[in-house]
Design a protein around this motif. Structure first.
Motif, short mmCIF file in Angstrom:
data_model
loop_
_atom_site.label_atom_id
_atom_site.label_comp_id
_atom_site.label_asym_id
_atom_site.label_seq_id
_atom_site.Cartn_x
_atom_site.Cartn_y
_atom_site.Cartn_z
N LEU A 72 -34.62 8.59 12.15
CA LEU A 72 -35.74 9.52 12.02
C LEU A 72 -35.63 10.78 12.87
O LEU A 72 -35.99 11.87 12.42
N VAL A 73 -35.14 10.64 14.10
CA VAL A 73 -35.25 11.74 15.06
C VAL A 73 -34.34 12.92 14.77
O VAL A 73 -34.81 14.08 14.81
N PRO A 74 -33.03 12.75 14.49
CA PRO A 74 -32.20 13.94 14.29
C PRO A 74 -32.70 14.89 13.20
O PRO A 74 -32.82 16.10 13.45
N PRO A 75 -33.06 14.40 11.98
CA PRO A 75 -33.61 15.35 11.00
C PRO A 75 -34.94 15.95 11.45
O PRO A 75 -35.24 17.10 11.13
N LEU A 76 -35.72 15.17 12.20
CA LEU A 76 -37.00 15.68 12.67
C LEU A 76 -36.81 16.84 13.65
O LEU A 76 -37.58 17.80 13.65
N LEU A 77 -35.79 16.74 14.48
CA LEU A 77 -35.49 17.84 15.40
C LEU A 77 -35.12 19.10 14.63
O LEU A 77 -35.58 20.20 14.95
N VAL A 78 -34.29 18.93 13.59
CA VAL A 78 -33.82 20.08 12.81
C VAL A 78 -34.92 20.66 11.94
O VAL A 78 -35.05 21.88 11.80
N ALA A 79 -35.72 19.78 11.33
CA ALA A 79 -36.71 20.23 10.35
C ALA A 79 -38.04 20.61 10.96
O ALA A 79 -38.80 21.38 10.36
N LEU A 80 -38.35 20.09 12.16
CA LEU A 80 -39.68 20.28 12.72
C LEU A 80 -39.68 20.88 14.12
O LEU A 80 -40.27 21.95 14.34
N LEU A 82 -37.33 22.20 16.37
CA LEU A 82 -36.71 23.50 16.62
C LEU A 82 -37.37 24.64 15.83
O LEU A 82 -37.66 25.70 16.40
N PRO A 83 -37.63 24.45 14.53
CA PRO A 83 -38.33 25.53 13.80
C PRO A 83 -39.71 25.83 14.35
O PRO A 83 -40.14 27.00 14.37
N THR A 84 -40.44 24.79 14.80
CA THR A 84 -41.76 25.03 15.37
C THR A 84 -41.66 25.86 16.65
O THR A 84 -42.45 26.78 16.87
N ALA A 85 -40.68 25.53 17.48
CA ALA A 85 -40.49 26.30 18.71
C ALA A 85 -40.16 27.77 18.40
O ALA A 85 -40.70 28.69 19.03
N LEU A 86 -39.29 28.00 17.43
CA LEU A 86 -38.93 29.36 17.05
C LEU A 86 -40.12 30.10 16.45
O LEU A 86 -40.35 31.28 16.76
N VAL A 94 -48.91 28.01 17.86
CA VAL A 94 -49.54 26.97 17.05
C VAL A 94 -50.30 26.04 17.98
O VAL A 94 -50.18 26.12 19.21
N ASN A 95 -51.08 25.14 17.39
CA ASN A 95 -51.90 24.22 18.19
C ASN A 95 -51.02 23.14 18.81
O ASN A 95 -50.39 22.36 18.09
N LEU A 96 -51.01 23.09 20.14
CA LEU A 96 -50.14 22.14 20.84
C LEU A 96 -50.51 20.70 20.52
O LEU A 96 -49.63 19.85 20.33
N GLY A 97 -51.81 20.40 20.45
CA GLY A 97 -52.23 19.04 20.13
C GLY A 97 -51.76 18.59 18.77
O GLY A 97 -51.33 17.43 18.59
N ASP A 98 -51.82 19.49 17.79
CA ASP A 98 -51.35 19.15 16.45
C ASP A 98 -49.84 18.92 16.44
O ASP A 98 -49.35 17.99 15.79
N VAL A 99 -49.10 19.76 17.15
CA VAL A 99 -47.64 19.59 17.22
C VAL A 99 -47.27 18.29 17.91
O VAL A 99 -46.36 17.57 17.47
N LEU A 100 -47.97 17.97 19.00
CA LEU A 100 -47.72 16.70 19.67
C LEU A 100 -48.01 15.53 18.74
O LEU A 100 -47.32 14.50 18.77
N GLY A 101 -49.04 15.68 17.90
CA GLY A 101 -49.33 14.65 16.92
C GLY A 101 -48.19 14.46 15.94
O GLY A 101 -47.88 13.33 15.54
N GLN A 102 -47.52 15.56 15.57
CA GLN A 102 -46.36 15.45 14.69
C GLN A 102 -45.19 14.77 15.38
O GLN A 102 -44.51 13.93 14.79
N VAL A 103 -44.95 15.15 16.61
CA VAL A 103 -43.78 14.63 17.34
C VAL A 103 -43.96 13.18 17.73
O VAL A 103 -43.01 12.37 17.67
N PHE A 104 -45.19 12.80 18.10
CA PHE A 104 -45.44 11.44 18.58
C PHE A 104 -46.18 10.58 17.55
O PHE A 104 -46.74 9.54 17.89
N PHE A 105 -46.20 11.03 16.31
CA PHE A 105 -46.60 10.22 15.17
C PHE A 105 -48.06 9.75 15.17
O PHE A 105 -48.34 8.61 14.85
N PHE A 106 -48.96 10.68 15.51
CA PHE A 106 -50.37 10.40 15.25
C PHE A 106 -50.99 11.58 14.49
O PHE A 106 -52.20 11.76 14.47
#
Length: 372
Positions: A72-80, A82-86, A94-106
């Motif tokens: 799960l993680v390698p494609p998630l880094l590439v698709a989510l 790194l692009p989010t950071a850029l 962007v909303n940090l809480g929403d991004v954390l929800g994406q990264v930590f699966f809630f």
């Protein structure tokens, strides 16, 4: 022929339903593709841990989580990530809480009211959040059950209970006035499909363990036809109560029937032709790359629109489908596949010393872990 080729074909169908719907074909039931993914995930994960238990008598939870992370993680880094950071650096925050929800699966719980602020096109990871919540909880539950006298039977009881409770939650929430988004994105309301996949894997393991193989009726044409009728009915019935409650159940059962049908192998002319189509190389490719396609397709479509503007008409739909699908296949080829090959080499190396020490021990048993 690969035993589970039909599952990759189901993944291909599921992801293309989503891609086509997001490309602008509003009549395509993209949400049903997510339900199909849930059923397959429940089946595959359960099949692997039951296979491991038959071989070793136990369960290595560390290996389970490691394999999930490497998938799960390698494609998630590439698709989510790194692009989010850029995007946040070059375009706007962007909303940090929403991004954390994406990264930590809630993220699905952040998305129940559709009010989120994330990288355009990355909202699709809501379903990944539900699957990851399942992976975490499932491994812990199985670790507790594996030491019992009949762990598979106990797992089946829990999965059946979860399926019933999930379906009941949808009814209660809908009748209580809950929003469509609350029912669509909630873990509790969508768990049923995963639980049905778990039940299918337990049933399959029981039949094959007893030596009789999958029941003959699984492979009959009527099973495939029944699955198609159920699926089409779930799409065509537009009654609100049905759509918010039973629609998910019917689609999950339809997907489960196809899973069981393919496990036996077709015994009729319709099924034989259907399986031959499922094994076409490009369908198998879409299935193998389905995770990366799912992650990247909508973001790629948004990027295309930002660069060249709206592309109206059928031509625009085709371009969006090709770009989104192509981006996902590229990610699978350059990210998922190298990681999978590295993991395979690592598993082979770790198996070699044990094989040398224990002469005659099967390589798969020496490795101590199933593939996946």
């Amino acid at each position: 022929m690969r035993q589970f080729a039909h599952l990759d074909a189901m993944r291909a169908a599921a992801v293309m339903l989503v891609v086509l719907a997001h490309a602008g074909l509003e009549l395509v039931p993209g949400g049903s593709g997510v339900t199909i993914f849930f059923v397959i995930s429940g089946f595959i994960i359960t099949h692997l841990v039951l296979k491991e238990h038959r071989r070793t008598g136990g369960f290595e939870i560390g290996g389970f989580y490691r394999r999930r992370a490497l998938k799960l993680v390698p494609p998630l880094l590439v698709a989510l990530v790194l692009p989010t950071a850029l995007y946040a650096w070059l375009v706007r925050p962007v909303n940090l809480g929403d991004v954390l929800g994406q990264v930590f699966f809630f993220f699905n719980w952040r998305y129940v009211d559709s009010q989120v602020d994330v990288l355009p096109g990355s909202i699709v990871v809501w379903s990944l959040s539900i699957e990851e919540q399942f992976y975490v909880a499932f491994a812990l539950i199985w670790l507790l059950l594996v030491g019992t006298r009949r762990p598979a039977a106990a797992l089946a009881v829990l999965a059946g209970t979860a399926a019933v409770a999930s379906a009941a939650a949808r009814v209660v929430l809908h009748l209580g006035g809950a929003s469509e988004d609350r029912i669509y994105f909630g873990t509790d309301t969508r768990l049923e499909a995963i639980a049905i996949g778990v039940l299918a894997a337990v049933w399959y393991a029981r039949t094959t363990r007893e030596g009789s193989g999958a029941p003959a009726w699984w492979g009959r044409d009527r099973v495939l036809v029944a699955a198609l009728v159920l699926y089409l009915g779930s799409v065509l019935i537009r009654d609100e109560l049905f759509r918010e409650t039973l629609r998910y159940s019917v689609q999950a059962v339809a997907a489960c029937l196809v899973v069981l049908w393919g496990l036996h192998g077709p015994t009729g002319p319709l099924g034989t032709r259907a399986l031959a189509v499922m094994r076409w190389w490009w369908i198998q490719l879409l299935g193998l790359a389905s995770y990366s396609i799912y992650l990247l397709h909508l973001g790629a479509q948004h990027l295309l629109t930002a660069l060249v503007g709206e592309l109206p008409g059928p031509g625009g739909v085709v371009v969006h489908v090709v770009v989104g699908t192509g981006a996902g296949i590229a990610c699978w080829w350059f990210v998922e596949e190298p990681v999978a090959r590295w993991q395979h080499r690592r598993r082979v190396r770790s198996a070699a010393p044990a094989t040398a020490v224990s002469a005659g021990q099967p390589a798969e048993q020496a490795a101590g872990q199933p593939a996946g």
